[in-house]
Design an enzyme around this catalytic site. Structure first.
Site, PDB file in Angstrom:
ATOM      1  N   THR A 185      36.920  29.605  51.891  1.00  0.00           N
ATOM      2  CA  THR A 185      36.459  28.735  52.974  1.00  0.00           C
ATOM      3  C   THR A 185      36.907  27.377  52.477  1.00  0.00           C
ATOM      4  OG1 THR A 185      34.480  30.060  53.410  1.00  0.00           O
ATOM      5  CG2 THR A 185      34.352  27.768  54.025  1.00  0.00           C
ATOM      6  N   ARG A 213      32.080  39.461  64.220  1.00  0.00           N
ATOM      7  CA  ARG A 213      31.208  38.949  63.143  1.00  0.00           C
ATOM      8  C   ARG A 213      31.247  37.403  63.148  1.00  0.00           C
ATOM      9  NH1 ARG A 213      32.229  36.031  57.984  1.00  0.00           N
ATOM     10  NH2 ARG A 213      30.351  36.354  56.771  1.00  0.00           N
ATOM     11  N   VAL A 214      30.099  36.791  62.984  1.00  0.00           N
ATOM     12  CA  VAL A 214      30.018  35.336  63.051  1.00  0.00           C
ATOM     13  C   VAL A 214      29.817  34.777  61.642  1.00  0.00           C
ATOM     14  CG1 VAL A 214      28.681  33.394  63.946  1.00  0.00           C
ATOM     15  CG2 VAL A 214      29.176  35.351  65.417  1.00  0.00           C
ATOM     16  N   SER A 215      30.651  33.790  61.293  1.00  0.00           N
ATOM     17  CA  SER A 215      30.615  33.173  59.963  1.00  0.00           C
ATOM     18  C   SER A 215      29.539  32.074  59.898  1.00  0.00           C
ATOM     19  CB  SER A 215      31.985  32.563  59.693  1.00  0.00           C
ATOM     20  OG  SER A 215      31.919  31.685  58.607  1.00  0.00           O
ATOM     21  N   THR A 234      30.134  27.582  50.759  1.00  0.00           N
ATOM     22  CA  THR A 234      31.146  28.637  50.702  1.00  0.00           C
ATOM     23  C   THR A 234      30.503  29.858  50.061  1.00  0.00           C
ATOM     24  OG1 THR A 234      33.293  29.258  49.793  1.00  0.00           O
ATOM     25  CG2 THR A 234      32.025  27.673  48.521  1.00  0.00           C
ATOM     26  N   ILE A 236      29.585  34.248  50.556  1.00  0.00           N
ATOM     27  CA  ILE A 236      29.339  35.292  51.562  1.00  0.00           C
ATOM     28  C   ILE A 236      28.446  34.709  52.658  1.00  0.00           C
ATOM     29  CG2 ILE A 236      28.315  37.573  51.953  1.00  0.00           C
ATOM     30  CD1 ILE A 236      30.797  37.780  50.223  1.00  0.00           C
ATOM     31  N   GLY A 237      28.990  34.700  53.879  1.00  0.00           N
ATOM     32  CA  GLY A 237      28.305  34.030  54.984  1.00  0.00           C
ATOM     33  C   GLY A 237      26.889  34.536  55.214  1.00  0.00           C
TER      34      GLY A 237
END
Ligand code: GLY
Length: 328
Positions: A185, A213-215, A234, A236-237
């Protein structure tokens, strides 16, 4: 142009995750990050606003194919690139962003344009409509290394949880080597000469994720700022959302903790819950902080007097939960 009343500060990141595999990787990433610091810091010195500096920094990082944002973004499970980005201006405390935008060179530009709109966070179809409206040219952010990585992973039926953190050349030579999960990211946080803060974050996502999937990068969990602090995350979302990390740190500073204390408390909690993440931040006094629970954090900063970075943390055996900072 207004004369700076405070010393501008700048911190940027290019993701978090697993090792950069040796000195060569470190030097290449360092030189990429320092080039961005130099250009963006000189803008701040010349009187650019924190938001303008953040957008320019995001452009440069989105254009660097090494990082997972803009050009060089990872592919999702269906082989498509969908990018997310957000901008938060601390002086207006206004958040805007795009989720799963396609075929755009600079997703951060869409987030910036949305600052002026009443509807400030748009998802895939909405972002495509916005591009048409703003006449943003169509752009293909795909690079070969990412395609090879996806083909390799498809051959193995997507056993990895996420794509590589940085598009390294050795991935081309030996894709099987690159098996550790990591999330790239990019993020930029700035304090301008008038004392205003802003944060911007942009990503290609985790890589190999389900469609839709939404970040966290286009959520206040991953990117947040107010008058007192600004943070970009930054990692894992899902872990960042579960901690609501960026907003959590900003609220702690607002409630009276120093920036480093807010990082320390938030990262201790994240570590206890076994999250995999990192963050960078600046407060209104000019203090800087950065932290991680992941193996590495690719961050670098410019204080006006010195530049520094976190790239050798894993060489220095700084594993586990680490928080560091510099006073304002
Ligand atoms: N932090 C980037 C992502 O998980 O999408």
């Amino acid at each position: 142009m207004l004369i700076n009343q405070v010393q501008p500060k700048l911190i940027i990141h290019g993701g978090a995750g697993s090792s950069l595999k040796g000195k060569e990787g470190v030097q290449v990433v360092r030189s990429s990050l320092y080039k961005v610091l130099e250009e963006v810091y000189s803008l701040l010195q010349a009187g650019a606003s924190a938001s303008a500096a953040v957008v320019r920094g995001c452009h440069l990082l989105e254009d660097d194919p090494r990082f997972n944002a803009g050009t060089g973004s990872v592919l999702q499970s269906d082989g498509q690139i969908r990018m997310s980005a957000s901008l938060m201006d601390g002086s207006t405390q206004r958040f805007s962003g795009v989720i799963n935008a396609s075929r755009v060179q600079h997703p951060i530009d869409l987030a910036e344009a949305l600052q002026k709109f009443p509807d400030r966070v748009l998802s895939d179809y909405g972002s495509a409509e916005l591009m048409r409206e703003l006449q943003v040219p169509v752009y293909n952010p795909l690079i070969n290394i990412r395609l090879l990585e996806w083909l390799q992973e498809r051959g193995e039926n997507f056993i990895k949880e996420a794509a590589g953190v940085v598009a390294e050349k050795e991935l081309v030579d030996n894709p099987v080597e690159h098996t550790k999960a990591g999330v790239g990211t990019i993020g930029v946080v700035a304090l301008d000469g008038l004392g205003c803060l802003a944060a911007g974050t942009s990503t290609g996502g985790k890589g190999f994720e389900r469609i839709g999937r939404v970040s966290d990068s286009a959520m206040p969990a991953g990117n947040y700022a107010n008058l007192l602090a600004a943070i970009s995350c930054t990692g894992i979302g899902e872990d960042i959302m579960d901690e609501c990390l960026a907003a959590r740190i900003v609220v702690r500073v607002t409630d009276g903790l120093s920036l480093v204390e807010a990082f320390e408390r938030s990262f201790a909690e994240s570590q206890q819950r076994q999250r995999d993440l990192g963050a960078i931040g600046i407060d209104a006094t000019g203090a800087l902080a950065w932290g991680k629970t992941s193996q590495i954090l690719l961050a670098a900063y410019h204080t006006g007097e010195q530049m520094g970075d976190t790239l050798e943390w894993s060489d220095d055996n700084l594993t586990g939960c680490i928080v560091k900072g510099l006073p304002g």
